[in-house]
Design an enzyme around this catalytic site. Structure first.
Site, PDB file in Angstrom:
ATOM      1  N   ALA A 293      -4.939   3.608   8.378  1.00 58.55           N
ATOM      2  CA  ALA A 293      -5.108   5.048   8.161  1.00 58.55           C
ATOM      3  C   ALA A 293      -6.043   5.255   6.973  1.00 58.55           C
ATOM      4  O   ALA A 293      -6.117   4.400   6.079  1.00 58.55           O
ATOM      5  CB  ALA A 293      -3.751   5.674   7.871  1.00 58.55           C
TER       6      ALA A 293
ATOM      7  N   GLY B 238      -2.456   0.798  10.158  1.00 59.94           N
ATOM      8  CA  GLY B 238      -2.604   1.470  11.451  1.00 59.94           C
ATOM      9  C   GLY B 238      -3.497   0.696  12.415  1.00 59.94           C
ATOM     10  O   GLY B 238      -3.352   0.819  13.632  1.00 59.94           O
TER      11      GLY B 238
ATOM     12  N   GLU C  38      -1.243  -1.683  13.972  1.00 53.65           N
ATOM     13  CA  GLU C  38      -0.334  -0.916  14.841  1.00 53.65           C
ATOM     14  C   GLU C  38      -1.040  -0.481  16.126  1.00 53.65           C
ATOM     15  O   GLU C  38      -0.457  -0.523  17.211  1.00 53.65           O
ATOM     16  CB  GLU C  38       0.192   0.310  14.072  1.00 53.65           C
ATOM     17  CG  GLU C  38       1.125  -0.104  12.941  1.00 53.65           C
ATOM     18  CD  GLU C  38       1.457   1.048  12.004  1.00 53.65           C
ATOM     19  OE1 GLU C  38       0.513   1.665  11.458  1.00 53.65           O
ATOM     20  OE2 GLU C  38       2.646   1.339  11.814  1.00 53.65           O
TER      21      GLU C  38
ATOM     22  N   GLU D 253       1.034  -1.593   3.977  1.00 54.31           N
ATOM     23  CA  GLU D 253       1.400  -0.268   3.455  1.00 54.31           C
ATOM     24  C   GLU D 253       2.216  -0.347   2.173  1.00 54.31           C
ATOM     25  O   GLU D 253       2.092   0.482   1.278  1.00 54.31           O
ATOM     26  CB  GLU D 253       2.179   0.525   4.523  1.00 54.31           C
ATOM     27  CG  GLU D 253       1.342   1.009   5.692  1.00 54.31           C
ATOM     28  CD  GLU D 253       1.179  -0.010   6.817  1.00 54.31           C
ATOM     29  OE1 GLU D 253       1.529  -1.187   6.618  1.00 54.31           O
ATOM     30  OE2 GLU D 253       0.694   0.385   7.891  1.00 54.31           O
TER      31      GLU D 253
HETATM   32  N1  CAA Z   1      -8.874   4.056   4.057  1.00 55.42           N
HETATM   33  C1  CAA Z   1      -9.989   4.592   3.520  1.00 55.42           C
HETATM   34  N2  CAA Z   1     -11.050   3.855   3.161  1.00 55.42           N
HETATM   35  C2  CAA Z   1     -10.991   2.522   3.363  1.00 55.42           C
HETATM   36  C3  CAA Z   1      -9.855   1.911   3.913  1.00 55.42           C
HETATM   37  C4  CAA Z   1      -8.753   2.737   4.282  1.00 55.42           C
HETATM   38  N3  CAA Z   1      -7.650   2.247   4.866  1.00 55.42           N
HETATM   39  N4  CAA Z   1     -10.082   0.575   3.975  1.00 55.42           N
HETATM   40  C5  CAA Z   1     -11.317   0.363   3.491  1.00 55.42           C
HETATM   41  N5  CAA Z   1     -11.865   1.547   3.113  1.00 55.42           N
HETATM   42  C6  CAA Z   1     -13.191   1.767   2.528  1.00 55.42           C
HETATM   43  C7  CAA Z   1     -13.221   1.341   1.076  1.00 55.42           C
HETATM   44  O1  CAA Z   1     -12.707   2.359   0.245  1.00 55.42           O
HETATM   45  C8  CAA Z   1     -14.705   1.106   0.881  1.00 55.42           C
HETATM   46  O2  CAA Z   1     -15.351   2.346   0.735  1.00 55.42           O
HETATM   47  P1  CAA Z   1     -16.264   2.631  -0.599  1.00 55.42           P
HETATM   48  O3  CAA Z   1     -17.341   1.593  -0.530  1.00 55.42           O
HETATM   49  O4  CAA Z   1     -16.745   4.026  -0.359  1.00 55.42           O
HETATM   50  O5  CAA Z   1     -15.362   2.450  -1.743  1.00 55.42           O
HETATM   51  C9  CAA Z   1     -15.142   0.544   2.230  1.00 55.42           C
HETATM   52  O6  CAA Z   1     -14.134   0.935   3.164  1.00 55.42           O
HETATM   53  C10 CAA Z   1     -15.223  -0.968   2.226  1.00 55.42           C
HETATM   54  O7  CAA Z   1     -13.989  -1.479   1.781  1.00 55.42           O
HETATM   55  P2  CAA Z   1     -13.849  -2.544   0.605  1.00 55.42           P
HETATM   56  O8  CAA Z   1     -14.956  -2.391  -0.380  1.00 55.42           O
HETATM   57  O9  CAA Z   1     -12.441  -2.450   0.083  1.00 55.42           O
HETATM   58  O10 CAA Z   1     -14.060  -3.883   1.451  1.00 55.42           O
HETATM   59  P3  CAA Z   1     -13.510  -5.335   1.122  1.00 55.42           P
HETATM   60  O11 CAA Z   1     -14.181  -6.240   2.096  1.00 55.42           O
HETATM   61  O12 CAA Z   1     -13.594  -5.640  -0.329  1.00 55.42           O
HETATM   62  O13 CAA Z   1     -11.919  -5.257   1.475  1.00 55.42           O
HETATM   63  C11 CAA Z   1     -10.008  -4.652   2.829  1.00 55.42           C
HETATM   64  C12 CAA Z   1     -11.510  -5.036   2.798  1.00 55.42           C
HETATM   65  C13 CAA Z   1      -9.157  -5.854   2.354  1.00 55.42           C
HETATM   66  C14 CAA Z   1      -9.666  -4.307   4.269  1.00 55.42           C
HETATM   67  C15 CAA Z   1      -9.747  -3.473   1.878  1.00 55.42           C
HETATM   68  O14 CAA Z   1     -10.698  -2.450   2.161  1.00 55.42           O
HETATM   69  C16 CAA Z   1      -8.386  -2.874   1.999  1.00 55.42           C
HETATM   70  O15 CAA Z   1      -7.417  -3.413   1.492  1.00 55.42           O
HETATM   71  N6  CAA Z   1      -8.269  -1.695   2.695  1.00 55.42           N
HETATM   72  C17 CAA Z   1      -7.030  -0.969   2.828  1.00 55.42           C
HETATM   73  C18 CAA Z   1      -6.109  -1.618   3.849  1.00 55.42           C
HETATM   74  C19 CAA Z   1      -4.795  -0.878   3.931  1.00 55.42           C
HETATM   75  O16 CAA Z   1      -4.048  -0.773   2.963  1.00 55.42           O
HETATM   76  N7  CAA Z   1      -4.466  -0.340   5.117  1.00 55.42           N
HETATM   77  C20 CAA Z   1      -3.244   0.391   5.354  1.00 55.42           C
HETATM   78  C21 CAA Z   1      -3.507   1.865   5.292  1.00 55.42           C
HETATM   79  S1  CAA Z   1      -2.022   2.824   5.381  1.00 55.42           S
HETATM   80  C22 CAA Z   1      -1.675   2.921   7.021  1.00 55.42           C
HETATM   81  O17 CAA Z   1      -2.378   2.433   7.871  1.00 55.42           O
HETATM   82  C23 CAA Z   1      -0.428   3.698   7.353  1.00 55.42           C
HETATM   83  C24 CAA Z   1       0.033   3.535   8.748  1.00 55.42           C
HETATM   84  O18 CAA Z   1       0.976   2.838   9.054  1.00 55.42           O
HETATM   85  C25 CAA Z   1      -0.615   4.266   9.818  1.00 55.42           C
END
Ligand code: CAA
Length: 258
Positions: free
Chosen positions: A65, A109, A112, A132
């Site tokens: 998400a 997500g 999921e 999460e």
């Molecule tokens: N939401 C919004 N933006 C996201 C995102 C997310 N889930 N995941 C990545 N991005 C964005 C980053 O903010 C970044 O944007 P900016 O350059 O503008 O800052 C861009 O995508 C690239 O990401 P990274 O620079 O972080 O890339 P990386 O290769 O260093 O890391 C990653 C990759 C490990 C996937 C890392 O981005 C990360 O941990 N993302 C979040 C993953 C996460 O926590 N997901 C769960 C979300 S909650 C959910 O999904 C609830 C549910 O059950 C439905």
């Protein structure tokens, strides 16, 4: 229909839906989820389509998400708009076979959504996780439930409580994914599987899907009864007659989806 966050193509009887929001690793904002819901519904309703492949980029199937979009949401907003579920369940409602072709991150997500598909073909660089807890939340689109049912309590607890990522090999070992292929072969393999399915009778393939899914909803005795009823109903189709006749006549069947 043209989409901002998806690329949609049709290849023979297969609809390919590619998540395409590269600036956010395909994170699901409102627009993407609205478009995905629309594209899945359209594929499900299209009589020319018999199977669907859902994929992302080589770097990310989807990173979950959109954290930036949901960070300031209040409880009342989340509750009243039935946040996530209201707009996220279309993949699990799709009646035609739906394959997830996953490369790179399938997190939160994204994991999921992949689990809502009928099976997952993973590239060797795929990484699955329910992180999460690391951002003060819990999975909200079925992650705790589907993961527990699909790979068991020990792995589901490990994944959801530690928030760690699981590579493709571990995911295949524990039954989360059906197959692993080299990244460069992901789409060819997924398309080959989808075209194979699409070459069978569409209503029969839908019955197979419905029956397997039943196993996750009801006790074994009920599931077996359900399967038997559906099995009996195949004898009302022309495609059963054609399939069995073709076997006896030692030729390829010519299914009519009837
Ligand atoms: N939401 C919004 N933006 C996201 C995102 C997310 N889930 N995941 C990545 N991005 C964005 C980053 O903010 C970044 O944007 P900016 O350059 O503008 O800052 C861009 O995508 C690239 O990401 P990274 O620079 O972080 O890339 P990386 O290769 O260093 O890391 C990653 C990759 C490990 C996937 C890392 O981005 C990360 O941990 N993302 C979040 C993953 C996460 O926590 N997901 C769960 C979300 S909650 C959910 O999904 C609830 C549910 O059950 C439905």
């Amino acid at each position: 229909m043209a989409y901002n966050t998806l690329e949609v193509q049709t290849d023979e009887r297969v609809r390919v839906i590619r998540l395409s929001r590269p600036e956010a690793l395909n994170a699901f904002n409102r627009e993407l989820m609205d478009e995905l819901t629309d594209a899945l519904k359209a594929a499900d309703e299209d009589n020319q389509i018999s199977a669907i492949v859902l994929t992302g980029s080589e770097k990310a199937f989807a990173a979950g998400a959109d954290i930036k979009e949901m960070a300031d949401k209040s409880f009342v907003e989340a509750y009243t708009e039935d946040f996530i579920t209201a707009n996220w369940e279309q993949a699990s409602r799709t009646r035609k076979p739906l394959i997830a072709a996953v490369a790179g991150y399938a997190l939160g997500g994204g994991c999921e959504l992949a689990m809502m598909c009928d099976f997952i073909i993973a590239a060797d660089n795929a990484k699955f996780g329910q992180p999460e807890i690391t951002i003060g939340a819990i999975p909200g689109a079925g992650g705790t439930q589907r993961m527990a049912k699909f790979i068991g309590k020990a792995k589901a607890m490990d994944m959801c409580l530690t928030g760690r990522m699981m590579g493709a090999e571990e995911a295949e070992r524990c039954g989360l994914v059906a197959r692993i292929v080299p990244k460069a072969e992901l789409m060819d393999t997924a398309m080959e599987a989808a075209k194979k399915i699409a070459g069978y009778s569409r209503p029969i393939a839908m019955m197979v899907k419905e029956s397997v899914n039943r196993a996750f909803e009801v006790p074994l005795s009920e599931g077996v009864r359900f399967e038997r009823r559906v099995f009996h109903s195949v004898f009302a189709t022309q495609d059963q007659k054609e399939g069995m006749k073709a076997f006896v006549e030692k030729r390829q069947p010519n299914f009519k989806d009837a």
